[in-house]
Enzyme design. Structure first.
Site, PDB file in Angstrom:
ATOM      1  CG  ASP A  65      -0.389   0.177   2.521  1.00 28.30           C
ATOM      2  OD1 ASP A  65       0.811  -0.128   2.682  1.00 28.30           O
ATOM      3  OD2 ASP A  65      -1.117   0.581   3.441  1.00 28.30           O
ATOM      4  CE1 TYR A  67       7.611   4.118   0.973  1.00 32.13           C
ATOM      5  CE2 TYR A  67       7.259   5.347  -1.057  1.00 32.13           C
ATOM      6  CZ  TYR A  67       7.969   4.412  -0.328  1.00 32.13           C
ATOM      7  OH  TYR A  67       9.056   3.786  -0.898  1.00 32.13           O
ATOM      8  CG  PHE A  78       8.981  -0.052  -3.824  1.00 32.58           C
ATOM      9  CD1 PHE A  78       9.404  -0.366  -2.543  1.00 32.58           C
ATOM     10  CD2 PHE A  78       8.370  -1.052  -4.574  1.00 32.58           C
ATOM     11  CE1 PHE A  78       9.234  -1.639  -2.020  1.00 32.58           C
ATOM     12  CE2 PHE A  78       8.191  -2.327  -4.058  1.00 32.58           C
ATOM     13  CZ  PHE A  78       8.620  -2.632  -2.782  1.00 32.58           C
TER      14      PHE A  78
END
Length: 221
Positions: A65, A67, A78
């Site tokens: 999921d 940040y 990422f």
């Protein structure tokens, strides 16, 4: 909400948009974004898909999921916007990239340059409430993104799927390994990487070798 999704994906996923789970998901997301701070911004929920239509897709990286801190999520797993502190997992991704292909470690964590080349940076859950990890899990996103993975597996050939960590590896059963390359290893988070489950996987060079062997242009990581 599907009005914000690229037409090629809408065409492939058309049957899903009127299903009860998706209608409930849309209602939930609209309520969350109205009442709380959520990430990524509403306009960037489908950023990874919109920037990587099916016809140019070559590689899929699966995250969990987004940040959940201020200014971090930009709609790509990422990845963080230029100017944002690079998270530890992404630092380890860059370290492995340098070890593997001698690529200079970037000074920012914006991975849209990968997406522009056909790397789908797909989180399984596409939204999150601020400061509460996995707060939007089990609301329907997983059904939706699993269908995306199945659609890619069915409609494409010679895609490289990079499954990093236990959660991403659980998606392997959605992929036809007779048509595609599935590369797995530990998660790049410090806990996993420092225990020897990440570094040395050489996934970036292996991906390019597979693409080249199938007549596809390599990724400039």
């Amino acid at each position: 909400m599907n009005d914000d999704l690229d037409s090629c994906w809408v065409k492939e996923l058309d049957n899903t948009f009127n299903e009860p789970y998706f209608l409930e998901l849309v209602s939930f997301i609209k309520e969350e974004y109205s009442n709380y701070t959520c990430y990524p911004s509403y306009k960037n929920i489908f950023a990874a898909l919109n920037n990587c239509p099916l016809n140019k897709l070559k590689v899929v990286i699966i995250g969990q999921d987004p940040y959940h801190g201020i200014g971090q999520a930009n709609g790509y797993c990422f990845s963080v916007p230029n100017g944002t502190i690079i998270p530890p997992s992404l630092i380890n991704i860059f370290k492995e990239l340098k070890n593997d292909l001698n690529v200079t470690i970037p000074n920012n964590g914006d991975l849209t340059k990968w997406s522009n080349q056909g790397v789908l940076l797909l989180n399984s859950i596409l939204t999150v409430r601020e400061n509460i990890a996995r707060s939007h899990q089990n609301r329907g996103w997983e059904i939706f993104t699993d269908r995306i993975i199945k659609t890619i597996s069915s409609n494409k050939n010679n895609i490289v799927f990079l499954l990093w960590g236990t959660y991403a590896k659980s998606k392997a059963n959605l992929i036809d390994n007779n048509k595609h390359s599935i590369l797995t290893c530990g998660h790049p988070s410090p806990l996993s990487a420092n225990r020897g489950y990440w570094f040395g996987n050489k996934h970036f060079s292996k991906t390019n070798k597979y693409l080249k062997s199938n007549g596809l242009e390599e990724i400039i990581w």
